[in-house]
Scaffold this motif. Structure first.
Motif, PDB file in Angstrom:
ATOM      1  N   VAL A 105      27.301 -11.317   0.655  1.00  0.00           N
ATOM      2  CA  VAL A 105      26.430 -10.536  -0.223  1.00  0.00           C
ATOM      3  C   VAL A 105      27.020 -10.463  -1.630  1.00  0.00           C
ATOM      4  O   VAL A 105      26.303 -10.633  -2.634  1.00  0.00           O
ATOM      5  CB  VAL A 105      26.201  -9.133   0.365  1.00  0.00           C
ATOM      6  CG1 VAL A 105      25.443  -8.236  -0.611  1.00  0.00           C
ATOM      7  CG2 VAL A 105      25.440  -9.232   1.681  1.00  0.00           C
ATOM      8  N   VAL A 106      28.316 -10.236  -1.727  1.00  0.00           N
ATOM      9  CA  VAL A 106      28.960 -10.170  -3.043  1.00  0.00           C
ATOM     10  C   VAL A 106      28.861 -11.518  -3.754  1.00  0.00           C
ATOM     11  O   VAL A 106      28.566 -11.584  -4.960  1.00  0.00           O
ATOM     12  CB  VAL A 106      30.425  -9.720  -2.899  1.00  0.00           C
ATOM     13  CG1 VAL A 106      31.152  -9.815  -4.235  1.00  0.00           C
ATOM     14  CG2 VAL A 106      30.491  -8.287  -2.356  1.00  0.00           C
ATOM     15  N   ALA A 116      25.126 -10.573 -13.870  1.00  0.00           N
ATOM     16  CA  ALA A 116      25.032  -9.137 -14.139  1.00  0.00           C
ATOM     17  C   ALA A 116      24.838  -8.377 -12.830  1.00  0.00           C
ATOM     18  O   ALA A 116      24.375  -8.941 -11.831  1.00  0.00           O
ATOM     19  CB  ALA A 116      23.868  -8.864 -15.087  1.00  0.00           C
ATOM     20  N   PRO A 117      25.170  -7.094 -12.797  1.00  0.00           N
ATOM     21  CA  PRO A 117      24.954  -6.310 -11.573  1.00  0.00           C
ATOM     22  C   PRO A 117      23.484  -6.309 -11.158  1.00  0.00           C
ATOM     23  O   PRO A 117      22.587  -6.310 -12.001  1.00  0.00           O
ATOM     24  CB  PRO A 117      25.412  -4.899 -11.965  1.00  0.00           C
ATOM     25  CG  PRO A 117      26.288  -5.077 -13.144  1.00  0.00           C
ATOM     26  CD  PRO A 117      25.773  -6.284 -13.869  1.00  0.00           C
ATOM     27  N   VAL A 118      23.242  -6.318  -9.840  1.00  0.00           N
ATOM     28  CA  VAL A 118      21.877  -6.351  -9.310  1.00  0.00           C
ATOM     29  C   VAL A 118      21.645  -5.135  -8.427  1.00  0.00           C
ATOM     30  O   VAL A 118      22.577  -4.468  -7.982  1.00  0.00           O
ATOM     31  CB  VAL A 118      21.618  -7.652  -8.511  1.00  0.00           C
ATOM     32  CG1 VAL A 118      21.816  -8.870  -9.397  1.00  0.00           C
ATOM     33  CG2 VAL A 118      22.511  -7.741  -7.270  1.00  0.00           C
ATOM     34  N   HIS A 119      20.381  -4.850  -8.182  1.00  0.00           N
ATOM     35  CA  HIS A 119      19.999  -3.806  -7.239  1.00  0.00           C
ATOM     36  C   HIS A 119      20.157  -4.357  -5.814  1.00  0.00           C
ATOM     37  O   HIS A 119      19.863  -5.526  -5.561  1.00  0.00           O
ATOM     38  CB  HIS A 119      18.553  -3.377  -7.484  1.00  0.00           C
ATOM     39  CG  HIS A 119      18.274  -2.954  -8.887  1.00  0.00           C
ATOM     40  ND1 HIS A 119      18.466  -1.664  -9.338  1.00  0.00           N
ATOM     41  CD2 HIS A 119      17.823  -3.661  -9.960  1.00  0.00           C
ATOM     42  CE1 HIS A 119      18.132  -1.592 -10.618  1.00  0.00           C
ATOM     43  NE2 HIS A 119      17.735  -2.793 -11.022  1.00  0.00           N
ATOM     44  N   LEU A 120      20.565  -3.506  -4.887  1.00  0.00           N
ATOM     45  CA  LEU A 120      20.925  -3.952  -3.548  1.00  0.00           C
ATOM     46  C   LEU A 120      20.200  -3.113  -2.512  1.00  0.00           C
ATOM     47  O   LEU A 120      20.241  -1.872  -2.555  1.00  0.00           O
ATOM     48  CB  LEU A 120      22.443  -3.815  -3.377  1.00  0.00           C
ATOM     49  CG  LEU A 120      23.095  -4.341  -2.112  1.00  0.00           C
ATOM     50  CD1 LEU A 120      22.835  -5.833  -1.922  1.00  0.00           C
ATOM     51  CD2 LEU A 120      24.604  -4.076  -2.159  1.00  0.00           C
ATOM     52  N   PRO A 138      32.004  -2.822  -6.238  1.00  0.00           N
ATOM     53  CA  PRO A 138      30.968  -1.962  -6.820  1.00  0.00           C
ATOM     54  C   PRO A 138      30.440  -2.451  -8.161  1.00  0.00           C
ATOM     55  O   PRO A 138      29.281  -2.173  -8.499  1.00  0.00           O
ATOM     56  CB  PRO A 138      31.669  -0.604  -6.957  1.00  0.00           C
ATOM     57  CG  PRO A 138      33.127  -0.887  -6.862  1.00  0.00           C
ATOM     58  CD  PRO A 138      33.266  -2.094  -6.009  1.00  0.00           C
ATOM     59  N   THR A 139      31.229  -3.208  -8.922  1.00  0.00           N
ATOM     60  CA  THR A 139      30.754  -3.694 -10.221  1.00  0.00           C
ATOM     61  C   THR A 139      29.705  -4.792 -10.079  1.00  0.00           C
ATOM     62  O   THR A 139      29.067  -5.163 -11.069  1.00  0.00           O
ATOM     63  CB  THR A 139      31.925  -4.222 -11.061  1.00  0.00           C
ATOM     64  OG1 THR A 139      32.592  -5.277 -10.347  1.00  0.00           O
ATOM     65  CG2 THR A 139      32.920  -3.111 -11.363  1.00  0.00           C
ATOM     66  N   SER A 140      29.485  -5.305  -8.847  1.00  0.00           N
ATOM     67  CA  SER A 140      28.469  -6.338  -8.628  1.00  0.00           C
ATOM     68  C   SER A 140      27.063  -5.759  -8.559  1.00  0.00           C
ATOM     69  O   SER A 140      26.091  -6.520  -8.591  1.00  0.00           O
ATOM     70  CB  SER A 140      28.757  -7.095  -7.328  1.00  0.00           C
ATOM     71  OG  SER A 140      29.994  -7.781  -7.390  1.00  0.00           O
ATOM     72  N   PHE A 141      26.948  -4.423  -8.484  1.00  0.00           N
ATOM     73  CA  PHE A 141      25.655  -3.819  -8.168  1.00  0.00           C
ATOM     74  C   PHE A 141      25.332  -2.671  -9.119  1.00  0.00           C
ATOM     75  O   PHE A 141      26.217  -1.971  -9.599  1.00  0.00           O
ATOM     76  CB  PHE A 141      25.665  -3.327  -6.716  1.00  0.00           C
ATOM     77  CG  PHE A 141      26.119  -4.390  -5.752  1.00  0.00           C
ATOM     78  CD1 PHE A 141      25.303  -5.477  -5.473  1.00  0.00           C
ATOM     79  CD2 PHE A 141      27.370  -4.341  -5.167  1.00  0.00           C
ATOM     80  CE1 PHE A 141      25.714  -6.488  -4.607  1.00  0.00           C
ATOM     81  CE2 PHE A 141      27.800  -5.335  -4.303  1.00  0.00           C
ATOM     82  CZ  PHE A 141      26.965  -6.411  -4.021  1.00  0.00           C
ATOM     83  N   ARG A 142      24.033  -2.501  -9.353  1.00  0.00           N
ATOM     84  CA  ARG A 142      23.544  -1.362 -10.140  1.00  0.00           C
ATOM     85  C   ARG A 142      23.368  -0.127  -9.270  1.00  0.00           C
ATOM     86  O   ARG A 142      23.563   1.001  -9.732  1.00  0.00           O
ATOM     87  CB  ARG A 142      22.208  -1.713 -10.804  1.00  0.00           C
ATOM     88  CG  ARG A 142      22.293  -2.837 -11.812  1.00  0.00           C
ATOM     89  CD  ARG A 142      20.976  -3.061 -12.522  1.00  0.00           C
ATOM     90  NE  ARG A 142      21.075  -4.187 -13.425  1.00  0.00           N
ATOM     91  CZ  ARG A 142      21.552  -4.122 -14.664  1.00  0.00           C
ATOM     92  NH1 ARG A 142      21.959  -2.960 -15.139  1.00  0.00           N
ATOM     93  NH2 ARG A 142      21.630  -5.195 -15.418  1.00  0.00           N
ATOM     94  N   ASP A 143      22.954  -0.338  -8.053  1.00  0.00           N
ATOM     95  CA  ASP A 143      22.715   0.743  -7.104  1.00  0.00           C
ATOM     96  C   ASP A 143      22.626   0.129  -5.719  1.00  0.00           C
ATOM     97  O   ASP A 143      22.634  -1.103  -5.578  1.00  0.00           O
ATOM     98  CB  ASP A 143      21.432   1.520  -7.451  1.00  0.00           C
ATOM     99  CG  ASP A 143      20.231   0.617  -7.687  1.00  0.00           C
ATOM    100  OD1 ASP A 143      19.983  -0.283  -6.853  1.00  0.00           O
ATOM    101  OD2 ASP A 143      19.528   0.790  -8.700  1.00  0.00           O
ATOM    102  N   ALA A 144      22.560   0.975  -4.719  1.00  0.00           N
ATOM    103  CA  ALA A 144      22.478   0.495  -3.334  1.00  0.00           C
ATOM    104  C   ALA A 144      21.491   1.358  -2.561  1.00  0.00           C
ATOM    105  O   ALA A 144      21.508   2.594  -2.679  1.00  0.00           O
ATOM    106  CB  ALA A 144      23.843   0.541  -2.660  1.00  0.00           C
ATOM    107  N   THR A 145      20.636   0.703  -1.782  1.00  0.00           N
ATOM    108  CA  THR A 145      19.679   1.398  -0.927  1.00  0.00           C
ATOM    109  C   THR A 145      20.023   1.156   0.533  1.00  0.00           C
ATOM    110  O   THR A 145      20.049   0.006   0.990  1.00  0.00           O
ATOM    111  CB  THR A 145      18.237   0.936  -1.215  1.00  0.00           C
ATOM    112  OG1 THR A 145      17.876   1.321  -2.541  1.00  0.00           O
ATOM    113  CG2 THR A 145      17.266   1.552  -0.227  1.00  0.00           C
TER     114      THR A 145
END
Length: 289
Positions: A105-106, A116-120, A138-145
């Motif tokens: 995933v990373v 750039a960071p993506v939504h997950l 954590p810097t790979s993502f904008r947020d996590a659901t």
């Protein structure tokens, strides 16, 4: 840098048609090529979303939802994880650990949106993998659901399923056990969705199922570690979701300081059962970040 638009086209999996405007692509990783659905809106994109499916799922779980997400203005990639359906399937049982799944995933996140960071978004077991990926990078993502996914597993949760698969070395035996009405029937007698699920069981690695079952029985709770990343988190599930105890999911949201949404008229697959309600929840949350 490879971007969302540069992945090679690959054949569709299974007999169901691919919706208009949804591309089937390959994403090359060290373990081989994973397959994915890709959507890009016709106008400006609100952002890029990476979707991770659950235990015996695949990208096909998101086939009918992705056009709705695209029409809401989002670019997205929904993957089939290692060993699922037509994705690369390592022949080593240890390749299906939570650590390896999260690393995929990373790596994929780094190939999207020019790095750039993506939504997950992670569904069910995919939520457990998403949590591990967010903690690892954590810097790979904008947020996590965390979507229909809980804080930890429990012992013997998949004992019967593991026994069937291990004893027969066959996912078809597991499908038949879970779907006695359709066991042994020819494809022509199956409803379309049931036929797709059986096709996927037939093509998914037995090792993927056994590895996923082991993760779902793991009682380790990494909720505090996810909160420590500082990432915005959404916990969402169907009002009748039975895969994890709903009180566990609500408590996890509270401990995370996360947003919490219960999606009406849905069980464990709100993206199929109530897609408009689901896209509204996702869109509202991700648009903030």
């Amino acid at each position: 840098m490879t971007t969302l638009h540069d992945f090679p086209a690959v054949p569709a999996f299974g007999h169901l048609p691919t919706p208009d405007g949804v591309d089937v692509v390959g994403i090359d990783l060290p373990i081989g090529r994973l397959t994915a659905y890709r959507i890009v809106p016709s106008g400006p994109s609100k952002g890029t979303v990476l979707i991770v499916p659950g235990y015996t799922g695949s990208k096909e779980d998101w086939r009918t939802f992705l056009p709705i997400l695209r029409d809401a203005g989002w670019s997205a990639v929904a993957i089939s994880r290692r060993g699922q359906a037509d994705s690369a399937a390592p022949d080593d049982r240890t390749a299906y650990s939570l650590e390896h799944e999260a690393a995929d995933v990373v790596r994929i996140a780094g190939l999207l949106d020019d790095g750039a960071p993506v939504h997950l978004i992670g569904h069910s077991l995919g939520g457990v993998i998403v949590r591990a990926a967010a903690i690892a990078s954590p810097t790979s993502f904008r947020d996590a659901t965390m979507f229909c996914s809980g804080p930890h597993g429990w012992q013997y949760r998949k004992a019967a399923e593991k026994t069937i698969v291990a004893d027969t070395c066959s996912n078809r035996a597991l499908f038949d056990a879970q779907n006695p009405l359709w066991a042994g029937r020819p494809d022509a007698e199956l409803p379309d969705d049931v036929r797709m699920v059986r096709e996927r069981f037939d093509h998914t690695s037995v090792l993927s199922v056994l590895g996923g079952a082991a993760i779902l029985e793991d009682r380790a709770d990494t909720t505090d570690a996810l909160r420590a990343t500082g990432l915005p988190v959404l916990v969402a599930h169907g009002v009748w979701d039975g895969a994890w105890p709903i009180p566990w999911q609500a408590d996890m949201a509270e401990r995370l300081g996360a947003e919490y949404a219960v999606i009406a008229e849905s069980y464990h697959g709100p993206q199929v059962e109530n897609p408009l309600g689901t896209v509204a929840v996702f869109d509202t949350f991700m648009s903030k970040h």
